[in-house]
Write an enzyme that holds these catalytic residues in place. Structure first.
Site, PDB file in Angstrom:
ATOM      1  CG  ASP A 270      -1.852   1.161   1.264  1.00 19.76           C
ATOM      2  OD1 ASP A 270      -2.380   1.519   0.188  1.00 19.76           O
ATOM      3  OD2 ASP A 270      -2.041   1.748   2.342  1.00 19.76           O
TER       4      ASP A 270
ATOM      5  CD  GLU B 228      25.493   0.562   5.266  1.00 19.76           C
ATOM      6  OE1 GLU B 228      24.914  -0.490   4.912  1.00 19.76           O
ATOM      7  OE2 GLU B 228      24.958   1.420   5.963  1.00 19.76           O
TER       8      GLU B 228
ATOM      9  CB  CYS C  69      24.015   5.188   8.020  1.00 19.61           C
ATOM     10  SG  CYS C  69      22.957   4.000   7.176  1.00 19.61           S
TER      11      CYS C  69
ATOM     12  NE  ARG D  94       6.340  -2.691  15.173  1.00 15.19           N
ATOM     13  CZ  ARG D  94       5.755  -1.534  14.896  1.00 15.19           C
ATOM     14  NH1 ARG D  94       6.255  -0.426  15.399  1.00 15.19           N
ATOM     15  NH2 ARG D  94       4.693  -1.482  14.136  1.00 15.19           N
TER      16      ARG D  94
ATOM     17  CB  THR E 190      16.109  -0.374  13.283  1.00 15.50           C
ATOM     18  OG1 THR E 190      14.756  -0.139  12.871  1.00 15.50           O
ATOM     19  CG2 THR E 190      16.588  -1.685  12.703  1.00 15.50           C
TER      20      THR E 190
ATOM     21  CG  HIS F 258      21.208   8.484   9.625  1.00 14.78           C
ATOM     22  ND1 HIS F 258      21.680   8.522   8.336  1.00 14.78           N
ATOM     23  CD2 HIS F 258      20.579   7.278   9.765  1.00 14.78           C
ATOM     24  CE1 HIS F 258      21.386   7.386   7.730  1.00 14.78           C
ATOM     25  NE2 HIS F 258      20.720   6.618   8.568  1.00 14.78           N
TER      26      HIS F 258
ATOM     27  CE  LYS G   7       6.521   7.095  12.674  1.00 16.97           C
ATOM     28  NZ  LYS G   7       5.841   5.791  12.560  1.00 16.97           N
TER      29      LYS G   7
ATOM     30  CG  ASN H  96      18.977   5.790   4.526  1.00 15.53           C
ATOM     31  OD1 ASN H  96      19.952   6.523   4.620  1.00 15.53           O
ATOM     32  ND2 ASN H  96      18.775   4.741   5.320  1.00 15.53           N
TER      33      ASN H  96
ATOM     34  CB  SER I  76      23.116   0.049  11.920  1.00 16.23           C
ATOM     35  OG  SER I  76      21.900   0.694  11.630  1.00 16.23           O
TER      36      SER I  76
END
Lengths: 130, 350
Positions: free
Chosen positions: B28, B80, B112, B199, B201, B234, B239, B266, B296
């Site tokens: 969606d 990366e 990152c 989640r 992360t 970053h 969001k 990103n 990360s």
């Protein structure tokens, strides 16, 4: 066939657009050569400008081995701002947009790979100005 | 005082919209767009990789700095997606800008935040007097597995920062790093695509470490969020950085200039460096900027910059970040996108 030696040998002109200017008559050669048309063998390194315009062009639809995934792609002769002319691929350009006088800049791009595990050859391509 | 003497960005011209990816996987699109605050992402051309992107960003940084490449004593490229597993990216950058042979060079990785690591090292070397100029680059052609949530955001781009002591355009006022061993996102050797903890992360990784970086540097500098004209964090999606900013007390106004992710995606190691380059394109002398990366694994590098009177003199010397992002993009369908990203398995040519 791309080999490590060829990649290394081509680095000055492929990476830095380094041409040669004859110390005797001032004529510029790109790619470099050993003897000037005036007979001199003395040259100075000369960096070509990175802006220019397309003066003639073609579209490659049947590509040589190693370039098939890129077809159709554009090739052309670009006249740089100092009047020097270079033959190169014109990337990021749909064939129908290709025209004489198209303003381009020179960017650093991947040219060819020696298979999945071999060396990668980099160099210059022209791209239409954004 | 040591700081940035030249900066440059590069973003490829190709884009793919969230709707184009979502329709292939039966997802969606409106909920992805709303949830990630992401409309489209950049895609590298078939002849572009981290080396070509790093080179173009470095060339723009050198145009603004106006110094000879021979004076650059160190180059660090964080990514990366280095094209070679063994053979550096930075050596090609050094050859192109003329920094060979008297140059220290290394490729960095820390998910990152590899780009801000390079900036940190370059700044440290210049500040100590070890080299006259040093360059840190963050650049990626990010990987996201087909059908994974990352495929909607994993993008391409990079930014380069030349550090020096003379004609500084943005002084480094303060630096602080924050880290822990947190397995939120990883890619094992020989794997094409990274994996992540879903989640996990969020709170335990991104928010904990960006908060740690920002609060740590504010404490070190004895500052408050209102002391800054701009802030950039970053941006794995739209969001996360906006929620982080709100929680830490930064306003939308402080964040908007550096928030490129809604139309860029990103760019992993390039994400906060590109946000910083977009801010430097618009900032004025005296403006203070707070930047905090996130990598990360996990950690963050925070910097406080103060723009100088030299900045307006160099802003127009190279193409601006927004020019690359907003001008004449080429939109791809999903088929061309997977061809460009080499996600199609083919027979090897003889």
């Amino acid at each position: 066939m791309i080999t490590p030696a060829i990649v290394r040998r081509n680095t000055p002109h492929r990476y830095r657009m380094e041409a040669q200017k004859c110390a005797a008559c001032g004529k510029v050669f790109f790619p470099p050569r050993l003897v000037c048309t005036c007979g001199s063998r003395k040259f100075k390194a000369y960096a070509l400008p990175s802006e220019g315009k397309v003066i003639t062009h073609t579209v490659i639809r049947t590509a040589p081995r190693g370039f098939g995934d890129e077809a159709p792609y554009c090739m052309g002769i670009v006249e740089l701002k100092d009047g020097s002319r270079v033959l190169c691929q014109i990337a990021d350009c749909e064939p129908h947009r290709l025209k004489v006088g198209l303003q381009v800049t020179i960017e650093f791009r991947k040219i060819q790979e020696a298979g999945e595990s071999g060396v990668i050859a980099y160099g210059y391509k022209a791209v239409p100005e954004r | 005082m040591a700081g940035i003497v030249g900066y440059g960005a590069y973003i490829p011209r190709y884009r793919i919209k969230v709707e184009e990816i979502a329709k292939v996987w039966g997802a969606d699109a409106p909920s992805f767009k709303k949830g990630l605050m992401l409309r489209e992402k950049s895609v590298p051309g078939p002849d572009q990789d981290v080396i070509t992107i790093s080179v173009e960003a470095a060339r723009n940084a050198m145009k603004r700095a106006g110094v000879s490449g021979a004076k650059v004593g160190a180059i660090y490229v964080g990514s990366e997606s280095h094209p070679y597993a063994v053979k550096p990216t930075g050596t090609a950058v050094a050859e192109v800008i003329g920094a060979v042979n008297d140059c220290h060079c290394a490729d960095l990785s820390f998910a990152c935040k590899a780009g801000s690591e390079g900036m940190f090292l370059a700044y440290g070397l210049v500040k100590s007097g070890e080299v006259e100029y040093a360059m840190g680059i963050g650049s990626d052609t990010s990987q996201g597995a087909p059908g994974d949530a990352l495929e909607y955001s994993a993008a391409a781009g990079g930014a380069a920062f030349l550090m020096g002591l003379k004609n500084v355009v943005a002084e480094v006022e303060c630096q602080y790093s924050f880290m822990s061993d947190t397995p939120d996102f990883w890619r094992r050797e020989y794997m094409h695509y990274p994996r992540h903890g879903g989640r996990f992360t969020g709170d335990m990784a991104y928010f904990k470490h960006v908060r740690g970086g920002v609060e740590g540097i504010l404490k070190k500098a004895k500052g408050k969020p209102r002391d800054f004209k701009y802030a950039v964090f970053h941006q794995p999606n739209g969001k996360f950085p906006m929620k982080m900013a709100k929680d830490l007390g930064f306003s939308d106004e402080q964040m908007k200039t550096g928030l490129l992710v809604p139309t860029l995606g990103n760019t992993y190691s390039g994400a906060s460096p590109l946000g910083l380059s977009a801010i430097l394109d618009e900032a004025k002398p005296g403006d203070r900027i707070l930047m905090c990366s996130f990598g990360s694994g996990a950690g963050s590098d925070a910097f406080i910059f103060t723009c100088t009177r030299e900045l307006p003199k160099v802003q127009g010397k190279a193409k601006k970040t927004r020019d690359y992002l907003d001008t004449n993009p080429f939109y791809l369908d999903y088929g061309t996108y997977v061809k460009f990203r080499r996600k199609i398995r083919k027979n090897v040519e003889d």
